[in-house]
Design a protein around this motif. Structure first.
Motif, PDB file in Angstrom:
ATOM      1  N   GLY A   1       0.867  -1.025   0.071  1.00 31.15           N
ATOM      2  CA  GLY A   1      -0.052  -0.038   0.063  1.00 31.15           C
ATOM      3  C   GLY A   1       0.807   1.339  -0.135  1.00 31.15           C
ATOM      4  O   GLY A   1       0.233   2.582  -0.046  1.00 31.15           O
ATOM      5  N   TRP A   2       2.411   1.230   0.195  1.00 30.82           N
ATOM      6  CA  TRP A   2       2.927   2.394   0.240  1.00 30.82           C
ATOM      7  C   TRP A   2       3.335   2.685  -1.341  1.00 30.82           C
ATOM      8  O   TRP A   2       3.883   3.950  -1.467  1.00 30.82           O
ATOM      9  N   ASP A   3       3.323   1.997  -2.485  1.00 32.76           N
ATOM     10  CA  ASP A   3       3.498   2.378  -3.681  1.00 32.76           C
ATOM     11  C   ASP A   3       4.602   2.842  -4.040  1.00 32.76           C
ATOM     12  O   ASP A   3       5.031   3.896  -4.602  1.00 32.76           O
ATOM     13  N   VAL A   4       5.725   2.321  -3.485  1.00 31.22           N
ATOM     14  CA  VAL A   4       7.119   2.758  -3.564  1.00 31.22           C
ATOM     15  C   VAL A   4       7.783   2.525  -4.931  1.00 31.22           C
ATOM     16  O   VAL A   4       9.027   2.886  -5.321  1.00 31.22           O
ATOM     17  N   VAL A   5       7.020   1.629  -5.595  1.00 29.65           N
ATOM     18  CA  VAL A   5       7.884   1.181  -6.916  1.00 29.65           C
ATOM     19  C   VAL A   5       6.754   1.660  -8.255  1.00 29.65           C
ATOM     20  O   VAL A   5       5.399   1.219  -8.032  1.00 29.65           O
TER      21      VAL A   5
ATOM     22  N   GLN B   1       8.169  -0.190 -17.190  1.00 36.27           N
ATOM     23  CA  GLN B   1       7.874   0.492 -16.065  1.00 36.27           C
ATOM     24  C   GLN B   1       7.646   1.990 -16.344  1.00 36.27           C
ATOM     25  O   GLN B   1       8.334   2.709 -17.135  1.00 36.27           O
ATOM     26  N   LEU B   2       6.558   2.457 -15.677  1.00 34.90           N
ATOM     27  CA  LEU B   2       6.257   3.822 -15.994  1.00 34.90           C
ATOM     28  C   LEU B   2       7.293   4.704 -15.428  1.00 34.90           C
ATOM     29  O   LEU B   2       7.995   4.676 -14.558  1.00 34.90           O
ATOM     30  N   TRP B   3       7.509   5.754 -16.363  1.00 41.32           N
ATOM     31  CA  TRP B   3       8.899   6.945 -16.186  1.00 41.32           C
ATOM     32  C   TRP B   3       8.135   7.773 -15.058  1.00 41.32           C
ATOM     33  O   TRP B   3       7.125   8.286 -15.137  1.00 41.32           O
ATOM     34  N   ILE B   4       9.080   8.211 -14.395  1.00 40.10           N
ATOM     35  CA  ILE B   4       8.799   8.971 -13.073  1.00 40.10           C
ATOM     36  C   ILE B   4       9.428  10.415 -13.472  1.00 40.10           C
ATOM     37  O   ILE B   4      10.750  10.356 -13.435  1.00 40.10           O
ATOM     38  N   ASP B   5       8.785  11.427 -13.567  1.00 35.08           N
ATOM     39  CA  ASP B   5       9.229  12.809 -13.798  1.00 35.08           C
ATOM     40  C   ASP B   5       9.679  13.443 -12.480  1.00 35.08           C
ATOM     41  O   ASP B   5       8.692  13.426 -11.317  1.00 35.08           O
ATOM     42  N   GLU B   6      10.906  13.755 -12.299  1.00 36.00           N
ATOM     43  CA  GLU B   6      11.092  14.437 -10.833  1.00 36.00           C
ATOM     44  C   GLU B   6      11.250  16.008 -11.209  1.00 36.00           C
ATOM     45  O   GLU B   6      11.605  16.624 -12.353  1.00 36.00           O
ATOM     46  N   PRO B   7      10.743  17.046 -10.371  1.00 37.73           N
ATOM     47  CA  PRO B   7      10.855  18.236 -10.447  1.00 37.73           C
ATOM     48  C   PRO B   7      12.248  18.876 -10.751  1.00 37.73           C
ATOM     49  O   PRO B   7      13.162  18.123 -10.134  1.00 37.73           O
TER      50      PRO B   7
ATOM     51  N   ARG C   1      10.085   3.899   5.118  1.00 40.29           N
ATOM     52  CA  ARG C   1       9.515   2.697   4.616  1.00 40.29           C
ATOM     53  C   ARG C   1      10.069   2.050   3.294  1.00 40.29           C
ATOM     54  O   ARG C   1       9.770   0.861   3.424  1.00 40.29           O
ATOM     55  N   LEU C   2      10.976   2.810   2.587  1.00 44.68           N
ATOM     56  CA  LEU C   2      11.705   2.199   1.536  1.00 44.68           C
ATOM     57  C   LEU C   2      12.826   1.474   2.212  1.00 44.68           C
ATOM     58  O   LEU C   2      13.076   0.121   1.527  1.00 44.68           O
ATOM     59  N   ALA C   3      13.182   1.670   3.212  1.00 41.99           N
ATOM     60  CA  ALA C   3      14.287   0.720   3.902  1.00 41.99           C
ATOM     61  C   ALA C   3      13.899  -0.567   4.417  1.00 41.99           C
ATOM     62  O   ALA C   3      14.019  -1.539   4.152  1.00 41.99           O
ATOM     63  N   VAL C   4      12.366  -0.456   5.184  1.00 37.58           N
ATOM     64  CA  VAL C   4      11.716  -1.680   5.441  1.00 37.58           C
ATOM     65  C   VAL C   4      11.250  -2.591   4.075  1.00 37.58           C
ATOM     66  O   VAL C   4      11.571  -3.705   3.989  1.00 37.58           O
TER      67      VAL C   4
ATOM     68  N   ASP D   1       5.260  14.635  -4.899  1.00 33.53           N
ATOM     69  CA  ASP D   1       5.836  14.412  -3.775  1.00 33.53           C
ATOM     70  C   ASP D   1       6.026  13.188  -3.250  1.00 33.53           C
ATOM     71  O   ASP D   1       6.567  12.742  -1.994  1.00 33.53           O
ATOM     72  N   ARG D   2       6.032  12.158  -4.064  1.00 31.47           N
ATOM     73  CA  ARG D   2       5.658  10.754  -3.347  1.00 31.47           C
ATOM     74  C   ARG D   2       7.183  10.113  -3.874  1.00 31.47           C
ATOM     75  O   ARG D   2       7.656  10.468  -4.861  1.00 31.47           O
ATOM     76  N   LEU D   3       7.750   9.432  -3.026  1.00 34.69           N
ATOM     77  CA  LEU D   3       8.725   8.811  -3.165  1.00 34.69           C
ATOM     78  C   LEU D   3       8.857   7.310  -3.795  1.00 34.69           C
ATOM     79  O   LEU D   3       7.967   6.607  -3.440  1.00 34.69           O
ATOM     80  N   TYR D   4       9.670   7.109  -4.966  1.00 33.62           N
ATOM     81  CA  TYR D   4       9.616   6.026  -5.641  1.00 33.62           C
ATOM     82  C   TYR D   4      11.225   5.339  -5.393  1.00 33.62           C
ATOM     83  O   TYR D   4      12.149   6.088  -5.554  1.00 33.62           O
ATOM     84  N   GLY D   5      10.925   3.953  -5.469  1.00 35.31           N
ATOM     85  CA  GLY D   5      12.479   3.311  -5.616  1.00 35.31           C
ATOM     86  C   GLY D   5      12.551   2.729  -7.237  1.00 35.31           C
ATOM     87  O   GLY D   5      11.295   2.377  -7.676  1.00 35.31           O
TER      88      GLY D   5
END
Length: 272
Positions: free
Chosen positions: A85-89, A105-111, A156-159, A180-184
Motif C-alpha cells: 500500500g506504500w506504492d514505492v515502485v 515501467q512507468l517513467w517518473i518525472d522529478e521536479p 518505509r523504503l528501507a523496510v 511528492d511521492r517517493l519511488y524506488g
C-alpha cells in the motif's frame, strides 16, 4: 508528446493498461545503466506516456543471479510494493517490446528542483535530522559524509528493501515525483535466497519499526500465503518466494530495522 512535456497523471489501473498494451516508440538508451535500459513512449487510446524498457536479452550475466531473471524481479518488486500500500515502485509489467520480452515501467518525472534526501555532504556540516552512513575524502583531501535524511518515506523504503532483499539500493535509485511521492527504481537484483541487503539507508539500524510498518508486514505475511505468493511465483522460484515470507517473519519477530551484514558489503558502489 515532446521531450519538454510532463508525464500525464495516470491512476494505477490506467498505467498498467498502457504498459501492457501501449504501442512502443523508443526514444533512446540510458547509457549509465549496467544492463540495456531504454526510454520510450507508449501510446494507447490517445494517451501517451514515457516508460523505461529493460529487455531480457540485454541483461548482463551475473555470478549470483540466474541469467534472464532480472526483469521478473523488477515486476516482483512492484507486486510487493503494491501489496504494502506504500506504492514505492512505479507500475511495472513484463511484456514484449521492440527487443523482445522485458520489464516495462512507468517513467517518473522529478521536479527540476527537488530536495535531496541522500548524498554526500561536508562532514562537518551534516544537515539536521540526517544520518551519517559512511565517510569519504575527495581528491583535495576534503572530508565528506555519505548520509540520508530521517524522512519517514525513506524509512518505509528501507523496510521494503529488507523484505525484497535489495542488493543495490543506491541513492540514484530513489526518486521523488511531482506528487511528492517517493519511488524506488532498479530492482533487478532482489529476492535472492541468501541475505544480500546492500543499501545507503542504514540510518535506522537497530531502531524499533514504526507502527505502520509492523501493520504492513503483518498484512504481507498473510498475503504471501495467498494471492501475493501466487503472483510472485510467476516471476520467482518457490524458494525465493518462501524466503520473502521468512524475511517478513524475522522482521516482525525482531520488531526492529535490520543490522548491516558482516559478510557482505553493506553499501553499494557507487553509493549514489
Amino acid at each position: 508528446m515532446t521531450s519538454t512535456d510532463l508525464q500525464p497523471v495516470l491512476d494505477e489501473s490506467d498505467a498498467l493498461r498502457l504498459l501492457r498494451g501501449g504501442e512502443f516508440e523508443l526514444e533512446g538508451r540510458l547509457v549509465d545503466a549496467s544492463n540495456t535500459t531504454l526510454r520510450g513512449f507508449l501510446t494507447l487510446d490517445g494517451v501517451t506516456a514515457r516508460c523505461v524498457y529493460k529487455p531480457i536479452r540485454g541483461e548482463r550475466p551475473l555470478w549470483d543471479f540466474p541469467d534472464g531473471t532480472l526483469a521478473g524481479r523488477e515486476v516482483g518488486a512492484y507486486l510487493v510494493s503494491r501489496a504494502t500500500g506504500w506504492d514505492v515502485v512505479p507500475p511495472t509489467v513484463l511484456r514484449d517490446g521492440p527487443f523482445g520480452p522485458g520489464a516495462c515501467q512507468l517513467w517518473i518525472d522529478e521536479p527540476e528542483e527537488v530536495e535531496a534526501l541522500v548524498g554526500f555532504v561536508p562532514a562537518q556540516s551534516l544537515p539536521p535530522r540526517w544520518f551519517r552512513i559512511a565517510g569519504a575524502v575527495d581528491d583535495d583531501g576534503e572530508e565528506y559524509a555519505l548520509a540520508h535524511s530521517d524522512d519517514p518515506r525513506l524509512a518505509r523504503l528501507a523496510v521494503f528493501d529488507a523484505v525484497i532483499n535489495n542488493a543495490d539500493r543506491k541513492g540514484g535509485h530513489i526518486l521523488v515525483g511531482r506528487d511528492d511521492r517517493l519511488y524506488g527504481v532498479d530492482h533487478g537484483v532482489c529476492f535472492h535466497v541468501e541475505e544480500k541487503l546492500r543499501t545507503v539507508l542504514w540510518g535506522w539500524t537497530g531502531r524499533q519499526l514504526p507502527p505502520d510498518a509492523v501493520e504492513v508486514l503483518g498484512r504481507l505475511a498473510a498475503e504471501l500465503n495467498g494471492g501475493l505468493g501466487e503472483e510472485l511465483s510467476e516471476h520467482l522460484t518457490i524458494s525465493e518466494v518462501a524466503q520473502v515470507a521468512a524475511r517478513v517473519a524475522r522482521l516482525l519477530a525482531d520488531g526492529r530495522f535490520p543490522d548491516p551484514p558482516s559478510d557482505w558489503p553493506a553499501v553499494p558502489w557507487p553509493p549514489v
